[in-house]
Design a protein around this motif. Structure first.
Motif, short mmCIF file in Angstrom:
data_model
loop_
_atom_site.label_atom_id
_atom_site.label_comp_id
_atom_site.label_asym_id
_atom_site.label_seq_id
_atom_site.Cartn_x
_atom_site.Cartn_y
_atom_site.Cartn_z
N ASP A 90 0.84 -1.20 0.00
CA ASP A 90 0.00 0.00 0.00
C ASP A 90 0.87 1.25 0.00
O ASP A 90 0.37 2.35 -0.25
N LEU A 91 2.17 1.08 0.31
CA LEU A 91 3.12 2.18 0.34
C LEU A 91 4.51 1.61 0.13
O LEU A 91 4.84 0.54 0.66
N VAL A 92 5.33 2.33 -0.65
CA VAL A 92 6.72 1.95 -0.84
C VAL A 92 7.61 3.11 -0.39
O VAL A 92 7.37 4.27 -0.72
N ILE A 93 8.65 2.78 0.38
CA ILE A 93 9.66 3.75 0.81
C ILE A 93 11.00 3.22 0.34
O ILE A 93 11.40 2.11 0.73
N ALA A 94 11.71 3.97 -0.49
CA ALA A 94 12.89 3.43 -1.16
C ALA A 94 14.04 4.42 -1.21
O ALA A 94 13.83 5.64 -1.26
N HIS A 95 15.26 3.88 -1.23
CA HIS A 95 16.46 4.66 -1.53
C HIS A 95 16.75 4.46 -3.02
O HIS A 95 16.95 3.33 -3.46
N PRO A 96 16.82 5.56 -3.79
CA PRO A 96 16.99 5.42 -5.24
C PRO A 96 18.43 5.36 -5.71
O PRO A 96 18.69 5.31 -6.91
N GLY A 97 19.39 5.37 -4.77
CA GLY A 97 20.78 5.60 -5.13
C GLY A 97 21.40 4.62 -6.10
O GLY A 97 22.32 4.96 -6.83
N TRP A 98 20.91 3.38 -6.12
CA TRP A 98 21.51 2.36 -7.00
C TRP A 98 20.56 1.93 -8.12
O TRP A 98 20.87 1.02 -8.87
N GLY A 99 19.39 2.57 -8.21
CA GLY A 99 18.48 2.29 -9.31
C GLY A 99 17.26 1.47 -8.97
O GLY A 99 16.36 1.32 -9.81
N GLU A 100 17.18 0.95 -7.74
CA GLU A 100 16.07 0.05 -7.41
C GLU A 100 14.70 0.70 -7.50
O GLU A 100 13.68 0.02 -7.66
N ALA A 101 14.64 2.02 -7.40
CA ALA A 101 13.34 2.71 -7.42
C ALA A 101 12.89 3.11 -8.83
O ALA A 101 11.80 3.65 -8.99
N LEU A 102 13.70 2.84 -9.83
CA LEU A 102 13.42 3.34 -11.18
C LEU A 102 12.05 2.93 -11.69
O LEU A 102 11.35 3.74 -12.33
N PHE A 103 11.65 1.69 -11.46
CA PHE A 103 10.45 1.18 -12.10
C PHE A 103 9.34 0.83 -11.11
O PHE A 103 8.38 0.15 -11.46
N VAL A 104 9.47 1.32 -9.88
CA VAL A 104 8.45 1.02 -8.86
C VAL A 104 7.07 1.50 -9.32
O VAL A 104 6.08 0.77 -9.23
N LYS A 105 7.00 2.72 -9.83
CA LYS A 105 5.70 3.26 -10.23
C LYS A 105 5.18 2.63 -11.53
O LYS A 105 4.00 2.78 -11.86
N ASP A 106 6.03 1.92 -12.23
CA ASP A 106 5.58 1.23 -13.44
C ASP A 106 4.94 -0.11 -13.10
O ASP A 106 3.98 -0.52 -13.75
N VAL A 107 5.45 -0.77 -12.06
CA VAL A 107 4.83 -2.04 -11.65
C VAL A 107 3.76 -1.82 -10.58
O VAL A 107 2.89 -2.68 -10.40
N LEU A 108 3.81 -0.67 -9.91
CA LEU A 108 2.80 -0.34 -8.89
C LEU A 108 2.29 1.09 -9.14
O LEU A 108 2.52 1.99 -8.33
N PRO A 109 1.61 1.33 -10.24
CA PRO A 109 1.24 2.70 -10.61
C PRO A 109 0.32 3.39 -9.61
O PRO A 109 0.34 4.62 -9.51
N ALA A 110 -0.47 2.64 -8.86
CA ALA A 110 -1.42 3.26 -7.93
C ALA A 110 -0.89 3.31 -6.50
O ALA A 110 -1.58 3.81 -5.61
N THR A 111 0.33 2.82 -6.29
CA THR A 111 0.87 2.75 -4.93
C THR A 111 1.75 3.97 -4.65
O THR A 111 2.66 4.26 -5.42
N PRO A 112 1.49 4.69 -3.56
CA PRO A 112 2.33 5.84 -3.23
C PRO A 112 3.79 5.43 -3.00
O PRO A 112 4.07 4.39 -2.41
#
Length: 412
Positions: A90-112
């Motif tokens: 229902d919520l994602v909290i991520a560190h983007p420094g190594w790229g892991e956050a790049l596609f979070v909103k593409d696989v979870l478009p409705a998740t904050p």
């Protein structure tokens, strides 16, 4: 609420936040990571394999970007696998420094999505070109601009972000500032506090205590970004002025930022080869356990913290919370927490001789400088305490997750 944390090395900056959210009734917290450095109460780790390495083809500016894309792919696949196993965030909290956050909103478009916006690189004005001993060519400058590509792509897609200091927030483009709250990671001021009875045992069995002429220097790794060259070059001057001073140098031999020296396996060996000093009173401890590290700060008569214009170290604020007398570099990230002559002393980052004179000048007047120690701790208690930081994070989580429509943005 199902909450997913993402950081390449668990727990990273989320060692307090993830357990706090996991302890709240109705929450399930999963931590997606490559490596579990430390388990957290109530938090379920989920690992993903490191991506295969690039073959090195293509433009060298793009190698970091390609590596980030590969990490982003691995994280996206892991999120899909979690969903198939029944965990849908229902919520994602991520560190983007190594790229892991790049596609979070593409696989979870409705998740904050909330990002930890640690730093945005700049070709001019921050660490690049700061140190005249480090080569800075047009190639360095252009490559640094491209290094921001995965960070800015991730930041554009997120719903909110958090930077630990105002200075670090300001490193990001102004167009994104409205997305970014300023919340320091937080210091447990009940544990990280003065220890008048503390002692630090040297390898030869001698015990250092408060009141001894102890000078401390701490960095996760001993390297130029944290002023290690300047500190080492100050040691001969310190030993000439105060031959009785005991110098504790705490940190590892790996590289966190920058690169290894060209002529030696690590910066410790490189600087020991360059700088003549009496080794009997210079103690390289390596990395210490947390309480031993705090004991070293507790007995310190002068604690030196130096940094490029870069991410502010936890150790600087922890030293202040311990009531240490902090002598720090007059650089942007430090000026946010230390005011010269009020709660610490600022010195020129590059001037080893001036650093030595400042350090030795304070050793015999410890009682007169106690107000600076007290003010340093008061600064942390008032502005950087863990409880306050977690309360601010809670408000951001509730706002972004839509749990409290009245929640307001935390001003910088």
């Amino acid at each position: 609420m199902n909450i997913l944390f993402i950081h390449q090395n668990m727990p990273g900056q989320f060692k307090h936040l993830a357990p706090m959210l996991a302890a709240q009734p109705g929450n399930r917290v999963v931590f997606l990571t490559q490596t579990v450095r430390r388990s957290l109460p109530g938090v379920e780790p989920a690992t993903y394999p490191a991506p295969r390495a690039s073959n090195g083809a293509g433009h060298h500016y793009l190698r970091r970007f390609e590596d980030a894309v590969r990490h982003g792919q691995q994280a996206a696949r892991a999120i899909q696998q979690l969903a198939r196993s029944g965990f849908r965030p229902d919520l994602v909290i991520a560190h983007p420094g190594w790229g892991e956050a790049l596609f979070v909103k593409d696989v979870l478009p409705a998740t904050p999505l909330i990002l930890f916006a640690e730093l945005c690189y700049r070709s001019h004005g921050l660490d690049i070109g700061f140190d005249p001993e480090e080569e800075c060519t047009i190639d360095t400058i252009c490559r640094t601009r491209i290094r921001n590509a995965p960070l800015l792509t991730s930041l554009e897609s997120c719903d909110a972000a958090v930077s630990p200091t105002k200075w670090q927030k300001a490193s990001h483009p102004e167009a994104f500032h409205d997305k970014i709250d300023v919340i320091f990671d937080g210091i447990d001021v009940d544990h990280v506090r003065p220890r008048p009875a503390a002692g630090f045992t040297l390898p030869d069995g001698r015990v250092l205590r408060r009141g001894d002429p102890v000078i401390t220097y701490v960095a996760r790794n001993l390297e130029p970004y944290r002023g290690f060259r300047t500190f080492m070059r100050a040691i001969p001057h310190i030993q000439r002025l105060r031959p009785d001073a005991e110098i504790l140098i705490i940190g590892g031999d790996d590289v966190s930022y920058g690169s290894k020296p060209a002529t030696h396996p690590n910066w410790r060996e490189a600087m020991c080869a360059e700088v003549p000093f009496d080794p009997a009173r210079v103690h390289f401890t390596g990395r210490l356990g947390y309480d031993a590290y705090l004991d070293a700060l507790a007995v310190s008569a002068a604690h030196v913290y130096l940094t490029y214009p870069f991410v502010l170290s936890w150790s600087c604020v922890e030293a202040m919370a311990m009531g240490a007398l902090v002598i720090a570099s007059d650089t942007g990230p430090v000026r946010e927490v230390i005011t010269d002559g009020v709660n610490g002393i600022l010195v020129d980052f590059f001037d080893a001789r001036a650093l030595a004179h400042t350090v030795t000048r304070v050793l015999p007047v410890q009682a007169a400088l106690q107000p600076l120690r007290d003010a340093a701790r008061a600064t942390v208690v008032e502005h950087y305490a863990l409880g306050d930081s977690l309360a601010k994070w809670q408000r951001v989580v509730e706002r972004v997750a839509g749990l409290d429509r009245r929640a307001t943005h935390i001003a910088a």
